[in-house]
Design an enzyme around this catalytic site. Structure first.
Site, PDB file in Angstrom:
ATOM      1  N   ALA A 202      33.431  -8.535   5.940  1.00  0.00           N
ATOM      2  CA  ALA A 202      34.476  -7.695   6.527  1.00  0.00           C
ATOM      3  C   ALA A 202      35.546  -7.354   5.498  1.00  0.00           C
ATOM      4  O   ALA A 202      35.819  -8.124   4.575  1.00  0.00           O
ATOM      5  CB  ALA A 202      35.115  -8.410   7.713  1.00  0.00           C
TER       6      ALA A 202
ATOM      7  N   GLU B  84      24.815 -10.847   7.263  1.00  0.00           N
ATOM      8  CA  GLU B  84      24.332 -10.381   8.568  1.00  0.00           C
ATOM      9  C   GLU B  84      23.614  -9.043   8.430  1.00  0.00           C
ATOM     10  O   GLU B  84      22.597  -8.799   9.090  1.00  0.00           O
ATOM     11  CB  GLU B  84      25.499 -10.268   9.544  1.00  0.00           C
TER      12      GLU B  84
END
Length: 315
Positions: free
Chosen positions: A117, A165
């Protein structure tokens, strides 16, 4: 209640689609023809250097291979709002393009795959914005996981949090031995939100996945290979693209195979892994049925008889 609704939605998706089966029992309805109308290509063969995401349709002997290159050096390829929007647009353009045979996700930035992120951007968000944005990230990563063609993550550098991910959503992961990988969210008092709590245990087993998530441990390429997190580990080369080169080799191996067969094979494996063996075998039967009436199957038999390479058209 929301979780129960999501679970029911997931089950509904499993029981629909071209390789759907009715449960209980192994009976499967006849699936429709694989694929759909191809979308007009929205990207040139060579993306612009300044773009945060470069989409390259390779040519000549590599025709059919598409490379998604993350190119956000100043943010360590972190998942910003703009990058997520670009990924979503690219995936939407690719998922129904029947000319696409394999997709490679790599980094254009040396030493970094994706740092997760964008924490600087996240810090500026109101708490009410965080959940919806993470949902967008999850949705894009799910779309990548659901792409109908083989996908390969080429990890030549750091892949943390959402970066790992993203790689976990790919069918195959290859990495340089010097690469670093981990789901480190618990260090920030949160949990993986882009599918990591679900895909990591499916990749390496529940116990190891819990150990890695609880500890926020970072693995190198050799350790990741030993755990089964990646399929291949390579010594990094001077150019810093050893994993990408291996991914390209794998993609070239996939190119000669029947396009329809590749798509339904992926579907059969993905759906079958979510159900019991009896239902999985019924899914396989339904998917196999899709290949019987194809022109490619007849071409494969004729090529075998004539002792020549087949010329598949995806029909």
């Amino acid at each position: 209640m929301a979780a129960a609704g999501a679970l029911q939605t997931g089950r509904a998706r499993l029981l629909s689609g071209p390789c759907a089966v009715r449960r209980p029992g192994p009976a499967a309805w006849l699936p429709t023809a694989a694929g759909g109308p191809a979308l007009r290509r929205n990207y040139s063969s060579e993306g612009k250097t300044e773009d945060e995401l470069r989409v390259r349709h390779l040519e000549e002997e590599n025709r059919g291979i598409v490379v998604l290159g993350i190119n956000r050096a100043y943010g360590k390829n972190s998942l910003s709002k703009s990058l997520i929007k670009m990924l979503s647009k690219a995936v939407d353009a690719l998922k129904s393009d029947k000319k696409v045979r394999t997709i490679i996700i790599r980094s254009e930035v040396p030493g970094i795959f994706c740092a997760g992120a964008d924490l600087k951007e996240r810090a500026k968000m109101h708490s009410s914005e965080v959940g919806p944005f993470v949902s967008k990230i999850r949705a894009v990563i799910n779309d990548i996981a659901n792409l109908p063609v083989p996908t390969i993550a080429a990890i030549d550098g750091l892949a943390l949090g959402g970066g790992l991910e993203l790689a976990l959503a790919c069918d195959i992961r290859v990495a340089a031995s010097s690469a670093k990988m981990g789901l480190v969210e618990t260090k920030l008092a949160i949990i993986p939100g882009g599918g990591g709590t679900q895909r990591l245990p499916r990749a390496i087993g529940m116990s190891l996945a819990k150990e890695l998530i609880f500890s926020a441990r970072v693995l190198d390429g050799e350790e990741a290979k030993a755990m089964g997190l990646i399929s291949h580990v390579l010594e990094q080369n001077q150019e810093g693209d050893a994993a990408y080169r291996k991914a390209l080799d794998l993609a070239r191996e996939f190119l000669p195979q029947g396009p329809v067969a590749m798509r339904v094979a992926k579907l059969a494996i993905n759906q079958g892994m979510e159900v019991d063996l009896v239902t999985g075998l019924a899914i396989e039967e339904a998917c196999y049925a899709q290949t019987i009436s194809t022109k490619d199957r007849l071409e494969g038999l004729l090529a075998f008889k004539e002792k020549r390479p087949p010329r598949y058209k995806g029909e």
